[in-house]
Design an enzyme around this catalytic site. Structure first.
Site, mmCIF file in Angstrom:
data_model
loop_
_atom_site.group_PDB
_atom_site.id
_atom_site.type_symbol
_atom_site.label_atom_id
_atom_site.label_comp_id
_atom_site.label_asym_id
_atom_site.label_seq_id
_atom_site.Cartn_x
_atom_site.Cartn_y
_atom_site.Cartn_z
ATOM 1 N N LYS A 186 0.839 -1.211 0.000
ATOM 2 C CA LYS A 186 0.000 0.000 0.000
ATOM 3 C C LYS A 186 0.870 1.256 0.000
ATOM 4 C CE LYS A 186 -3.875 -2.352 2.248
ATOM 5 N NZ LYS A 186 -4.636 -2.656 3.463
ATOM 6 N N GLN A 197 -4.346 -1.175 9.673
ATOM 7 C CA GLN A 197 -4.345 -2.508 9.085
ATOM 8 C C GLN A 197 -4.913 -3.532 10.074
ATOM 9 O OE1 GLN A 197 -3.578 -3.129 5.911
ATOM 10 N NE2 GLN A 197 -3.880 -5.335 6.071
ATOM 11 N N ASP A 245 -11.132 3.173 4.475
ATOM 12 C CA ASP A 245 -11.555 1.769 4.460
ATOM 13 C C ASP A 245 -13.074 1.644 4.317
ATOM 14 O OD1 ASP A 245 -9.658 -0.305 4.604
ATOM 15 O OD2 ASP A 245 -9.190 0.169 6.692
HETATM 16 N N1 GUN Z 1 -6.920 -6.451 6.377
HETATM 17 C C1 GUN Z 1 -7.278 -7.175 5.280
HETATM 18 N N2 GUN Z 1 -7.954 -6.398 4.400
HETATM 19 C C2 GUN Z 1 -8.019 -5.165 4.952
HETATM 20 C C3 GUN Z 1 -8.585 -3.929 4.506
HETATM 21 O O1 GUN Z 1 -9.194 -3.814 3.420
HETATM 22 N N3 GUN Z 1 -8.433 -2.877 5.359
HETATM 23 C C4 GUN Z 1 -7.779 -2.991 6.550
HETATM 24 N N4 GUN Z 1 -7.696 -1.902 7.324
HETATM 25 N N5 GUN Z 1 -7.255 -4.117 6.985
HETATM 26 C C5 GUN Z 1 -7.359 -5.195 6.184
#
Ligand code: GUN
Length: 294
Positions: A54, A98, A121
């Site tokens: 990311k 995350q 998110d």
């Molecule tokens: N862990 C797995 N997928 C995601 C996501 O789309 N956002 C976040 N914050 N954590 C994740």
């Protein structure tokens, strides 16, 4: 029948190129780039990889993305205090914590603390509620990216019967709502669903997001169905595998996502798009093409 491979890696590269131009234009207009804080708590190896990818994507398109890494034993107060600081920080438009968080930290307390206007998110109840009632808002990255992948490959959704396998906050539930908003007829299946194969064999579009490696094989698929694989697990040989048994499903499907290189890169491209949208919202600029969620 020939099968179209829905290549998320290639499309995401195209989207990142488009976003790089958008960001350069925003810097010209407002004198600063969009900012995304990706917060990693602890050292879960899969999360470390996702977060690295990311942040690297942000760098590629010119989004400001400071590294914020916290010890696994960080206190709830310190983590919530950090989110308060990020909520106030004028250089930050998006905040992503995350998941999963280390045991002992309350995920909901953390996610609900994020300012909804910075919730890239789309997990905050305000944004979930706006999505449910059909307002244009920040929506979860994986299901939103799947819609983009379908749209950009000319796969129509309206009037189709979509079956979503899995009911998570991150994928299954928002996927069902977003498909519904695009006029699909939607069935959501989960671990307690009876006669699962009967349900999936009725589907024009199957979204597999239950985290069971290679579970969806040819017995689950109607010839000509579009098959989207959200699963990502490590096989015994260390290779990534999805929830779909690709070799047996491929000949039946009209279109299918590979793993890796399907949904995963689309999630990241959508995160950057959400960050640009959050920037535009905060800077009073018109939003990039509105998302319809009726
Ligand atoms: N862990 C797995 N997928 C995601 C996501 O789309 N956002 C976040 N914050 N954590 C994740």
């Amino acid at each position: 029948m020939s099968t179209v491979v829905l290549n998320g890696r290639e499309l995401s590269q195209t989207l990142l190129e488009e976003q790089k131009e958008q960001v350069a234009e925003l810097v010209r207009k407002k004198g600063r780039p969009p900012g995304l804080a990706v917060v990693l708590v602890g050292q879960d190896p899969a999360s470390e990889t996702y977060v690295r990818n990311k942040r690297a994507a942000c760098k590629k398109v010119g989004i400001h993305a400071p590294d914020i890494n916290l010890d696994p034993d960080v206190s709830r107060e310190k983590l919530l205090g950090l989110i308060d600081d990020l909520n106030r920080d004028p250089a930050i438009d998006g905040i992503l914590v995350q998941l999963p968080l280390p045991a002992g930290l309350d995920k909901d307390a953390v996610l609900f603390r994020i300012d909804p206007s910075k919730d890239v998110d789309g997990f905050h109840p305000v944004n979930v509620g706006k999505m449910v009632i059909g307002l244009d808002t920040l929506t979860p990255c994986t299901p939103t990216g799947i819609l983009t992948l379908l749209d950009r490959n000319g796969v129509s959704i309206s009037g189709k019967h979509a079956v979503v396998l899995g009911r998570s906050l991150i994928v299954g539930k928002p996927m069902a709502l977003l498909l519904l908003s695009r006029d699909a007829t939607v069935t959501v299946c989960h671990s307690r669903t009876a006669r699962l194969q009967e349900e999936t064999r009725r589907a024009d579009i199957v979204v597999a997001a239950m985290g069971k490696p290679r579970m969806v094989n040819a017995d689950y698929i109607k010839p000509g169905a579009v098959v989207i694989d959200v699963g990502i697990s490590r096989g015994e040989d260390g290779k990534l595998v999805g929830d779909v048994d690709y070799p047996s499903v491929f000949p039946l499907a009209s279109a299918i996502t590979p793993v890796p290189g399907g949904v995963g890169p689309m999630t990241i491209a959508t995160l950057l798009d959400n960050t640009i949208r959050a920037f535009c919202f905060r800077e009073g600029l018109p939003l990039q093409p509105p998302r319809k969620h009726t």
